[in-house]
Enzyme design. Structure first.
Site, PDB file in Angstrom:
ATOM      1  N   ASP A  98      -4.999  -8.544  -3.013  1.00  0.00           N
ATOM      2  CA  ASP A  98      -5.264  -8.287  -1.594  1.00  0.00           C
ATOM      3  C   ASP A  98      -6.543  -8.959  -1.095  1.00  0.00           C
ATOM      4  OD1 ASP A  98      -5.417  -7.206   0.935  1.00  0.00           O
ATOM      5  OD2 ASP A  98      -5.135  -5.136   0.356  1.00  0.00           O
TER       6      ASP A  98
ATOM      7  N   HIS B 132       0.841  -1.216   0.000  1.00  0.00           N
ATOM      8  CA  HIS B 132       0.000   0.000   0.000  1.00  0.00           C
ATOM      9  C   HIS B 132       0.878   1.269   0.000  1.00  0.00           C
ATOM     10  CE1 HIS B 132      -3.195  -2.812   0.532  1.00  0.00           C
ATOM     11  NE2 HIS B 132      -2.875  -3.082   1.796  1.00  0.00           N
TER      12      HIS B 132
HETATM   13  C1  NGQ Z   1      -5.502  -7.452   6.420  1.00  0.00           C
HETATM   14  N1  NGQ Z   1      -6.044  -5.734   4.846  1.00  0.00           N
HETATM   15  O1  NGQ Z   1      -4.585  -7.859   7.135  1.00  0.00           O
HETATM   16  O2  NGQ Z   1      -6.299  -8.231   5.882  1.00  0.00           O
HETATM   17  C2  NGQ Z   1      -5.633  -5.972   6.194  1.00  0.00           C
HETATM   18  C3  NGQ Z   1      -6.610  -5.382   7.157  1.00  0.00           C
HETATM   19  C4  NGQ Z   1      -5.314  -4.482   9.122  1.00  0.00           C
HETATM   20  C5  NGQ Z   1      -5.663  -4.602   4.219  1.00  0.00           C
HETATM   21  N2  NGQ Z   1      -4.802  -3.842   4.824  1.00  0.00           N
HETATM   22  C6  NGQ Z   1      -6.271  -5.530   8.594  1.00  0.00           C
HETATM   23  N3  NGQ Z   1      -6.135  -4.307   3.052  1.00  0.00           N
HETATM   24  O3  NGQ Z   1      -4.588  -3.858   8.368  1.00  0.00           O
HETATM   25  O4  NGQ Z   1      -5.303  -4.305  10.330  1.00  0.00           O
HETATM   26 ZN    ZN Z   2      -3.224  -6.909   2.946  1.00  0.00          ZN
END
Ligand code: NGQ
Ligand code: ZN
Length: 454
Positions: A319, A268
């Site tokens: 993702d 990101h």
């Molecule tokens: C994840 N997803 O680990 O699935 C993360 C969300 C977080 C993205 N960052 C959870 N798109 O970052 O705490």
């Molecule tokens: Zn992720």
């Protein structure tokens, strides 16, 4: 030895004509020769390009896609989505993970991805206990990748805290809990699975979920040259939390405390100031961009133009898997920039003025680096990962080679991926995955079981 003859093939130096591609029984390209004669009996393709690398995946989220698009009581955000995702993660079994991964990866292959980096953090049982085999769930995702035939870089996740300053995990995060020693143990158990289609690296989840001292502890013990991925600066909220805790923005904080180099993929990296853009570009790390998920979660837009101007490397990932299409990621990567800058044709360089070619080649190079595998190019020594485009489709009718990727990425919504060779195996023929029916049947059964819990 197996072979394909492409009238037009995208090589590292650009499009070439009359290319004979040959690979061995282990799935490695042995010879790639342009301006060759077409040997009798060798399959013929009009347009062949290297399969794309999907550098960021949480495969279990494939089973959640589309179910989080209803407004709640308050303003919805990344953080409210995350609560839904945690709830969904509660009941998934190892068998479910394998079934979901196989379905997802078969879809990714059908859309031109031949490698994936799995950022894997659901590693404990629903009650929070470690499985008898610490690498149980990681092994299941690798099994799903093997069923589908995609190359995989497994990244077991370091996940210890709920936020900066070592705040304790919430109950709904206990399936994710690992400390440095747990992660090293999981990596150790996965070593036996490494092969030409399978690599193992590591992923500190984020600077929220892992402390810099833990990250340094893992890096010190990690075998050499393994990929290291981290989520960073995806949301303004994370930047604020980092400033409150450390007095520094997340990327600045990471670069101050940890040695970041070419092994790293910063996933990101949405919210950056100029010095951070420069630091990432100069370190040789890859920016892992996931435009459809970043849009879906309301993250913001990565500063692509200044990053590229400083020689920054990028790749793409799906993702949360609301899209399985490399085309859609690349299209939205460029469109986000156009909308932000109110200009056109942004992802180009002084020598590559063609947006489609620049995006596909750039994402291949960055993706291959982030995967830590010999992929991403049609050249001897790399994996035989080849996408044959559907030259019978009206979109590709009569195109010159340098018009093909502009059309693929920017024109229409039909899937123009016709055949896919991954690691020397024809896993997709005439747009169908070789095991599509069996994989889909198991996936539907998994959905039925998971939906009982909702
Ligand atoms: C994840 N997803 O680990 O699935 C993360 C969300 C977080 C993205 N960052 C959870 N798109 O970052 O705490
Ligand atoms: Zn992720």
């Amino acid at each position: 030895m197996s072979a394909l003859f492409a009238k037009n093939a995208l090589l590292p130096s650009g499009w070439a004509q009359d290319v004979l591609l040959q690979w061995d029984a282990g799935g490695e390209l042995i010879d790639v020769t342009p301006n060759a004669l077409h040997p009798a009996g060798v399959e013929l393709a009009e347009y062949a390009i290297p399969g794309m690398v999907n550098l960021h995946s949480h495969s279990f989220q494939r089973a959640l896609g589309g179910l989080t698009e209803k407004a709640g009581d308050g303003p919805d955000s990344f953080w409210t989505w995350r609560d839904l995702m945690y709830r969904f993660a509660r009941n998934i079994t190892p068998a479910h993970m394998e079934a979901i991964a196989a379905q997802l990866f078969s879809e990714c292959l059908r859309h031109g991805y031949t490698s994936v980096c799995e950022f894997h953090y659901v590693q404990r049982a629903p009650d929070g206990a470690m499985y008898a085999n610490a690498a149980e769930t990681a092994g299941r995702v690798i099994a799903g990748a093997r069923l589908a035939g995609i190359g995989v870089t497994m990244l077991p996740v370091l996940y210890s805290y709920a936020g900066f300053g070592e705040t304790p995990l919430k109950p709904e995060q206990l399936r994710f809990k690992t400390d440095a020693q747990d992660v090293l143990k999981i990596i150790g158990e996965l070593e036996a699975l490494r092969d030409a289609q399978t690599e193992v690296g590591v992923a500190p989840h984020s600077l929220r979920a892992a402390s810099v001292s833990q990250i340094n502890e893992v890096l010190a013990a990690l075998p050499h040259n393994r990929p290291v991925h981290i989520h960073i600066a995806e949301q303004q909220g994370e930047v604020r939390q980092s400033l409150d805790f450390s007095g520094r923005r997340p990327v600045q904080y990471l670069y101050d405390e940890v040695q970041v180099d070419r092994r790293w993929c910063l996933v990101h990296a949405t919210h950056l100031v100029d010095g951070e853009v420069q630091a990432i570009a100069q370190s040789g790390a890859v920016a892992g961009l996931c435009p459809t998920t970043e849009a879906n979660l309301g993250d913001g837009l990565f500063p692509l133009e200044p990053f590229l101007a400083q020689g920054g490397r990028f790749g793409i990932g799906s993702d949360s898997h609301i899209s399985h299409s490399a085309v859609e990621e690349l299209r939205w990567l460029e469109y986000g920039q156009r909308l932000m800058q109110q200009r056109r044709n942004i992802a180009v360089s002084a020598v590559q003025r063609n947006v489609g070619d620049f995006l596909w080649q750039g994402a291949l190079q960055g993706g291959a680096q982030a995967a830590g595998r010999a992929v991403g190019a049609l050249e001897a020594g790399k994996r035989a990962d080849i996408v044959v485009l559907d030259d019978g489709h009206p979109n590709l009718y009569g195109l010159a080679a340098d018009e093909v990727l502009g059309t693929l990425v920017f024109s229409g919504n039909d899937n123009l991926v016709k055949h896919v060779l991954a690691g020397g195996q024809w896993v997709v023929r005439e747009q169908k995955h070789a095991a599509q029916q069996a994989i889909a049947a198991r996936f539907k059964q998994t959905l039925a079981e998971l939906r009982e819990f909702r």
